[in-house]
Design a protein around this motif. Structure first.
Motif, PDB file in Angstrom:
ATOM      1  N   GLU A   3       9.575   0.598   2.090  1.00  0.00           N
ATOM      2  CA  GLU A   3       9.585   1.764   2.981  1.00  0.00           C
ATOM      3  C   GLU A   3       8.403   1.668   3.961  1.00  0.00           C
ATOM      4  O   GLU A   3       8.545   1.933   5.145  1.00  0.00           O
ATOM      5  CB  GLU A   3       9.468   3.033   2.125  1.00  0.00           C
ATOM      6  CG  GLU A   3       9.450   4.345   2.880  1.00  0.00           C
ATOM      7  CD  GLU A   3      10.822   4.808   3.317  1.00  0.00           C
ATOM      8  OE1 GLU A   3      11.811   4.349   2.731  1.00  0.00           O
ATOM      9  OE2 GLU A   3      10.898   5.609   4.281  1.00  0.00           O
ATOM     10  N   GLU A  63       1.670   4.911   6.015  1.00  0.00           N
ATOM     11  CA  GLU A  63       1.798   5.542   4.697  1.00  0.00           C
ATOM     12  C   GLU A  63       3.263   5.684   4.323  1.00  0.00           C
ATOM     13  O   GLU A  63       4.109   5.870   5.197  1.00  0.00           O
ATOM     14  CB  GLU A  63       1.202   6.949   4.729  1.00  0.00           C
ATOM     15  CG  GLU A  63      -0.291   6.996   4.898  1.00  0.00           C
ATOM     16  CD  GLU A  63      -0.795   8.416   5.064  1.00  0.00           C
ATOM     17  OE1 GLU A  63      -1.526   8.871   4.202  1.00  0.00           O
ATOM     18  OE2 GLU A  63      -0.435   9.056   6.072  1.00  0.00           O
ATOM     19  N   ALA A  64       3.544   5.615   3.047  1.00  0.00           N
ATOM     20  CA  ALA A  64       4.908   5.860   2.571  1.00  0.00           C
ATOM     21  C   ALA A  64       4.847   6.448   1.173  1.00  0.00           C
ATOM     22  O   ALA A  64       3.953   6.117   0.394  1.00  0.00           O
ATOM     23  CB  ALA A  64       5.708   4.559   2.548  1.00  0.00           C
ATOM     24  N   SER A  65       5.774   7.344   0.883  1.00  0.00           N
ATOM     25  CA  SER A  65       5.861   7.892  -0.473  1.00  0.00           C
ATOM     26  C   SER A  65       7.305   7.762  -0.944  1.00  0.00           C
ATOM     27  O   SER A  65       8.224   7.639  -0.138  1.00  0.00           O
ATOM     28  CB  SER A  65       5.418   9.353  -0.498  1.00  0.00           C
ATOM     29  OG  SER A  65       6.155  10.108   0.429  1.00  0.00           O
ATOM     30  N   MET A  66       7.492   7.778  -2.242  1.00  0.00           N
ATOM     31  CA  MET A  66       8.822   7.524  -2.809  1.00  0.00           C
ATOM     32  C   MET A  66       8.912   8.202  -4.170  1.00  0.00           C
ATOM     33  O   MET A  66       7.892   8.382  -4.829  1.00  0.00           O
ATOM     34  CB  MET A  66       8.963   6.002  -2.954  1.00  0.00           C
ATOM     35  CG  MET A  66      10.272   5.461  -3.462  1.00  0.00           C
ATOM     36  SD  MET A  66      11.683   5.916  -2.477  1.00  0.00           S
ATOM     37  CE  MET A  66      11.355   5.118  -0.926  1.00  0.00           C
ATOM     38  N   VAL A  67      10.104   8.610  -4.554  1.00  0.00           N
ATOM     39  CA  VAL A  67      10.292   9.130  -5.915  1.00  0.00           C
ATOM     40  C   VAL A  67      11.397   8.335  -6.608  1.00  0.00           C
ATOM     41  O   VAL A  67      12.317   7.846  -5.957  1.00  0.00           O
ATOM     42  CB  VAL A  67      10.645  10.641  -5.924  1.00  0.00           C
ATOM     43  CG1 VAL A  67       9.428  11.493  -5.704  1.00  0.00           C
ATOM     44  CG2 VAL A  67      11.740  10.980  -4.932  1.00  0.00           C
ATOM     45  N   TYR A  83       3.003   6.253  -3.913  1.00  0.00           N
ATOM     46  CA  TYR A  83       2.414   6.397  -2.573  1.00  0.00           C
ATOM     47  C   TYR A  83       1.674   5.109  -2.241  1.00  0.00           C
ATOM     48  O   TYR A  83       0.975   4.548  -3.090  1.00  0.00           O
ATOM     49  CB  TYR A  83       1.450   7.583  -2.577  1.00  0.00           C
ATOM     50  CG  TYR A  83       0.548   7.678  -1.354  1.00  0.00           C
ATOM     51  CD1 TYR A  83       0.932   8.401  -0.228  1.00  0.00           C
ATOM     52  CD2 TYR A  83      -0.696   7.051  -1.338  1.00  0.00           C
ATOM     53  CE1 TYR A  83       0.095   8.492   0.882  1.00  0.00           C
ATOM     54  CE2 TYR A  83      -1.534   7.135  -0.240  1.00  0.00           C
ATOM     55  CZ  TYR A  83      -1.134   7.869   0.869  1.00  0.00           C
ATOM     56  OH  TYR A  83      -1.957   7.949   1.972  1.00  0.00           O
ATOM     57  N   ARG A 108      -0.639   3.098   1.031  1.00  0.00           N
ATOM     58  CA  ARG A 108      -1.230   3.147   2.374  1.00  0.00           C
ATOM     59  C   ARG A 108      -1.704   1.741   2.744  1.00  0.00           C
ATOM     60  O   ARG A 108      -2.373   1.079   1.947  1.00  0.00           O
ATOM     61  CB  ARG A 108      -2.412   4.122   2.403  1.00  0.00           C
ATOM     62  CG  ARG A 108      -2.981   4.282   3.817  1.00  0.00           C
ATOM     63  CD  ARG A 108      -4.258   5.079   3.833  1.00  0.00           C
ATOM     64  NE  ARG A 108      -4.039   6.497   3.644  1.00  0.00           N
ATOM     65  CZ  ARG A 108      -4.997   7.418   3.854  1.00  0.00           C
ATOM     66  NH1 ARG A 108      -6.198   7.058   4.276  1.00  0.00           N
ATOM     67  NH2 ARG A 108      -4.757   8.681   3.649  1.00  0.00           N
ATOM     68  N   ARG A 130      -4.394   1.753  -0.662  1.00  0.00           N
ATOM     69  CA  ARG A 130      -4.271   2.620  -1.840  1.00  0.00           C
ATOM     70  C   ARG A 130      -2.852   2.552  -2.369  1.00  0.00           C
ATOM     71  O   ARG A 130      -1.894   2.523  -1.593  1.00  0.00           O
ATOM     72  CB  ARG A 130      -4.588   4.070  -1.437  1.00  0.00           C
ATOM     73  CG  ARG A 130      -4.402   5.110  -2.543  1.00  0.00           C
ATOM     74  CD  ARG A 130      -5.637   5.192  -3.415  1.00  0.00           C
ATOM     75  NE  ARG A 130      -5.652   6.412  -4.199  1.00  0.00           N
ATOM     76  CZ  ARG A 130      -5.343   6.458  -5.503  1.00  0.00           C
ATOM     77  NH1 ARG A 130      -4.977   5.378  -6.142  1.00  0.00           N
ATOM     78  NH2 ARG A 130      -5.420   7.595  -6.159  1.00  0.00           N
ATOM     79  N   ARG A 166      -0.690   4.677  -5.315  1.00  0.00           N
ATOM     80  CA  ARG A 166      -0.779   5.791  -6.251  1.00  0.00           C
ATOM     81  C   ARG A 166       0.532   5.881  -7.031  1.00  0.00           C
ATOM     82  O   ARG A 166       1.608   5.806  -6.418  1.00  0.00           O
ATOM     83  CB  ARG A 166      -1.018   7.074  -5.453  1.00  0.00           C
ATOM     84  CG  ARG A 166      -0.636   8.355  -6.152  1.00  0.00           C
ATOM     85  CD  ARG A 166      -1.539   8.618  -7.300  1.00  0.00           C
ATOM     86  NE  ARG A 166      -1.590  10.028  -7.623  1.00  0.00           N
ATOM     87  CZ  ARG A 166      -2.296  10.498  -8.627  1.00  0.00           C
ATOM     88  NH1 ARG A 166      -3.001   9.687  -9.366  1.00  0.00           N
ATOM     89  NH2 ARG A 166      -2.299  11.770  -8.903  1.00  0.00           N
TER      90      ARG A 166
END
Lengths: 362, 237
Positions: free
Chosen positions: A82, A294-298, A309, A311, A320, A322
């Motif tokens: 992503e 940045e990207a976040s995912m579930v 997460y 970066r 980073r 997370r």
């Protein structure tokens, strides 16, 4: 009301496979308050991302937990993809999802065995783990590993499954189904099991919502949230997906949800195998994530929603990474479920949230 | 089935309580709080989810002197992450509903996630310098190439105009002379290059030079074979 006493529970306790400490404030054998403490197994794995490039870190991610190993490598890879705008081939999405659902089957059967052990049903524990071995055999045949598979890469997967192996997987799963039905009967209908779980550690739907509970722990209180229903990746190709819920809200409800999810996962695997497209299993990924990107995912892990997460900093090392695991967010629900319970039920309640402390501390 | 979407939005420390109260009132689910160690301080990211939409609110550059308000009044589950941000990063968060006062994680090192080793710092600086140098080189090359291409194109256009105005026979002769000159220049350049390479090889360790020569010969053979294949394909057509 008697005098309040603080009883230390853990970090070493027969019911806990991993170290978690609780200070239980009890009055007359009733728990008034439970105060958790973690940090006994913190390995600083998120910090390691600064010295491992984004391809190497996949092997660190899957070592966060021995049970959700595949899920962590998949979630990490999805987040980096992503971040870098990479689209993986459809066959890779199907393969990842099949392995991920197989992981859920083995994780839930493992948990059912541990639950049986916790309420003193030794033979049921052994039956569960015997069944789980058959799922691990599938992993060994298709990936070469039983715990750590190392088949996910950024851009897809590194191993394919051929038609003969798919036929073998379906045959094994059909065999598991018939044996599993007998085990389920014991879990869901046996009087001694119900005596130990009915009404124990109750959490209402309102509390589950307010405490942001996830996974089977939340669904057992009637919270219809499952990341798979968002239709990401191959889950979007399923003809139908409805989260399994229960209204019981107690230890029995949590057991019921997990027991039914095993059969649901087997159905998902069979549907995906029937519709898996031919084609490549990976795309080449070049370059590095942009500085500040940045990207976040579930992802729905066996224990619930896991948040990822990442970066970038313009180099091949991430700034980073997370990973917020399902157990971390369910700790608040666990302390709420423990408040007001009998001291003898503490182990059962802790076990029914299926805590994974290695995941939580990383 | 709701589709998954994600957004990132900046907020300030003062906006945190209002943001949390608003998310709570609108039925959002708390997902997590994370911290990122940067050169300008700590960045905090608060995440909430509703109907497949994942919202991340980012507070940038939190320093050790800043006091960050807790959101555990609205979302009790945040106590784990706020204690974590305090224990691992040293963020000063006030009024956490269950505050462990720095004892949530049993750690041997204070604020381990903010430690940057000298080697790591040097590696970061080097990576930054390399990236900047690469970008500058690319920009320079792009500018030089476009200028050279433009001057070459304008020269060619002038010559073409002159040739068009000439007697056709004379123009053909001029063209042939120009091609011969270009070939001669290319051959001279190649000879110069070969001589420079020979000088380099002569200065090298003989074993290494032999290896380089073998590799060069293999490359030349490969190129010749590729050219032959291309010619054959043309002939076939």
């Amino acid at each position: 009301m008697g005098k309040a006493t603080v009883i230390p529970f853990g970090p070493q306790h027969p019911v806990l496979p991993e170290p978690l400490h609780l200070d239980l404030v009890v009055e007359d054998e009733v728990v008034v308050e439970a105060i958790p403490q973690i940090g006994f197994i913190h390995r600083g794995l998120e910090k390691l991302v600064e010295t491992r490039d984004y391809n190497q870190f996949i092997y660190v991610a899957e070592r966060i937990c021995g049970i959700c190993a595949f899920g962590h490598s998949m979630g990490y890879a999805q987040t980096v993809e992503e971040l870098m705008g990479v689209e993986i081939p459809p066959r890779a999405e199907y393969l990842r999802t099949i392995w991920h659902e197989l992981s859920r089957v083995h994780s839930h059967i493992l948990w059912l065995g541990l639950a049986a052990d916790a309420f003193g049903f030794e033979s049921l524990f052994m039956h569960c783990w015997r069944l789980r071995e058959r799922v691990l055999n599938i992993f060994e045949k298709t990936t070469g590993g039983r715990v750590i598979f190392s088949v996910v890469c950024v851009g897809g997967v590194v191993r394919d499954i051929d038609a003969a192996q798919f036929r073998e997987i379906i045959g094994t799963l059909e065999g598991i189904k018939s044996d599993y039905a007998k085990i389920c009967n014991a879990f869901l209908k046996d009087t001694s099991v119900r005596n130990r779980t009915d009404g124990v550690g109750y959490i209402s739907l309102e509390d589950a919502r307010a405490l942001s509970m996830v996974g089977p722990f939340g669904r057992a209180s009637g919270l219809p949230y499952d990341v798979r229903s968002l239709g990401m990746g191959a889950y979007g190709k399923l003809s139908d997906f409805q989260p399994i819920t229960s209204t019981a809200g107690d230890c029995y409800g949590r057991m019921e949800v997990r027991a039914k999810e095993v059969l649901q996962s087997i159905d998902i695997i069979e549907e995906l195998i029937a519709g898996i497209p031919a084609g490549d299993i990976a795309v080449p990924v070049k370059g590095s994530p942009a500085a500040g990107a940045e990207a976040s995912m579930v992802l729905e892990q066996p224990r619930g929603e896991c948040y990822y997460y990442a970066r970038g900093n313009g180099s091949k090392y991430l700034e980073r990474m997370r990973i917020r695991t399902p157990t971390s967010i369910n700790i608040a629900g666990m302390t709420t479920a423990l408040a007001g319970c009998d001291l003898a039920d503490v182990n059962m309640i802790i076990l029914t949230i299926d805590p994974c402390i290695s995941c939580t501390e990383r | 089935m709701s589709a998954f979407t994600q957004t990132f939005a900046p907020i300030s420390i003062a906006d945190i309580p209002a943001m949390a109260a608003d998310r709570k009132a609108s039925g959002w689910r708390f997902v997590q709080v994370l911290a990122v160690n940067t050169e300008n301080g700590i960045d905090l990211v608060y995440s909430f989810m509703k109907d497949g939409a994942l919202e991340n609110f980012k507070v940038e550059g939190v320093t050790k002197d800043d006091v960050v308000p807790s959101i555990t009044g609205e979302f009790l589950a945040a106590f784990v992450f706020e204690n974590e941000a305090h224990d691992l990063f040293g963020v000063n968060i006030k009024d956490i509903a269950i505050d462990f006062g720095g004892n949530f994680y049993a750690l041997s090192q204070k604020e381990p996630m903010t430690v940057i080793s000298p080697a790591q710092l040097a590696a970061r600086e080097k990576a930054k310098k390399l990236a900047a140098a690469k970008a500058a080189k690319e920009a320079k090359a792009a500018a030089g190439e476009s200028a050279a291409e433009a001057s070459e194109a304008s020269k060619a256009a002038d010559m073409e105009a002159k040739l068009a105005a000439m007697d056709p026979e004379k123009a053909a002769k001029v063209r042939a002379a120009m091609e011969a000159k270009a070939k001669k220049e290319a051959a001279a350049k190649q000879a110069e290059k070969d001589a420079a390479m020979e000088a380099k090889l002569a200065a090298m360790d003989p074993e290494k030079a032999a290896k380089v020569r073998a590799a060069m010969e293999a490359k030349a053979r490969k190129a010749a074979a590729a050219a032959q294949t291309a010619d054959d394909a043309k002939g076939g057509e």
